[in-house]
Design a protein around this motif. Sequence first.
Motif, PDB file in Angstrom:
ATOM      1  N   LEU A 274       0.811  -1.379   0.091  1.00 56.48           N
ATOM      2  CA  LEU A 274       0.051  -0.122  -0.506  1.00 56.48           C
ATOM      3  C   LEU A 274       1.002   1.245  -0.041  1.00 56.48           C
ATOM      4  CD1 LEU A 274      -1.489  -2.350   2.129  1.00 56.48           C
ATOM      5  CD2 LEU A 274      -3.651  -0.560   1.746  1.00 56.48           C
ATOM      6  N   GLY A 289      -7.634   1.758   0.786  1.00 54.26           N
ATOM      7  CA  GLY A 289      -6.999   0.184   0.733  1.00 54.26           C
ATOM      8  C   GLY A 289      -7.464  -0.901   1.287  1.00 54.26           C
ATOM      9  N   THR A 325      -2.545   0.298  -4.496  1.00 51.11           N
ATOM     10  CA  THR A 325      -1.832  -1.047  -4.074  1.00 51.11           C
ATOM     11  C   THR A 325      -1.579  -1.655  -4.826  1.00 51.11           C
ATOM     12  OG1 THR A 325      -3.943  -2.170  -4.361  1.00 51.11           O
ATOM     13  CG2 THR A 325      -3.651  -1.124  -2.257  1.00 51.11           C
TER      14      THR A 325
END
Length: 336
Positions: A274, A289, A325
């Motif tokens: 992330l 995320g 991500t």
Amino acid sequence: MRVQRLVAALLVALVAGCGPAVAATDDRVPSFRPAPPRPYAVGVRHFVVDPDGSRPLPVTVWYPAEPAAPPHATTPATARVTAAPAGGEAASGPTGSGTTARPDAPVAAGRFPVVVYSHGLHSLPDLHAPLTTRWAAAGFVVVAPTYPRTNLRARDFTRADVRNQPADGWRLIRHLVRLDARPGDPLAGHLAVDRFAAAGHSAGGFTTAGMFTSGHSRRLRAGIVIAGGGLAGSFAGPVAPLLFVHGGADPIVPESVGRAAYARSVGPAAFLGLPGQGHGEYLTPDRPGFAQVLAATTDFLRWTLYDDRRARDRLRADAVVPGVTTLTTRALPVGR
């Protein structure tokens, strides 16, 4: 200064475990009943392992439950269940906190794989409920110990006790195997005692890695290390698939620690990064995320514990959003 001491302690633990790992070569997952096609209601209960021993272990359990009776005839009970549906999208409840868990609700019919979830330093199982309740709704029994000397309310807190927590995790697994055969216990007959995974955040991630030592029981089939790394002896056989989740700007446990653990691990593995994120804000609903972490971890558990190959194949599509991500895999044939 406290943060620096924590990082130093965890890095020492990582370096201490840099020896070669010896692993079995069979990473096949035997067939099991199909993964649930829709989310369950969720129940919650508590018990204590070894209450009179030197390390009593309070445990919170979230589990698939029978749906509650609807308050109105026109309102289906399942409408109130919030979880990651089969496609991997994250749903959220009215407050964004996840599925509402009913204390001591009747356990749903069937046997369910088990996930042992380990909290981090100065934390508690309930603080991870947005993730653990959603896993329970997806068809897993999630058992979360409160570690005696690292939890938020510990009177004799010491981060060095993390090295003892993998043994606590295995003690809990042995207790659950016995509990499943105990007449009269609500969970008896509902635990797939040959299908465990371990997961955890921060120090709980190190705890999770420490459960995968040489000669560990094959009951432990998969691991999820969130913002953590390896302990001495981690990542030895039998081989088990592992998923690592880490923020790229983590100030507590640097991403490099997680990537080093990923590189050391043996067998199928994936690293969900992330970029720009810290130590765990991505575990909060509605934060960037969270949907991808929930979807990826649920897909991973469905694959490794239910042998759901479709979940494995969609893991990349569910996990990766450009700018949010990234996903790196090794020997893990996920979809492109």
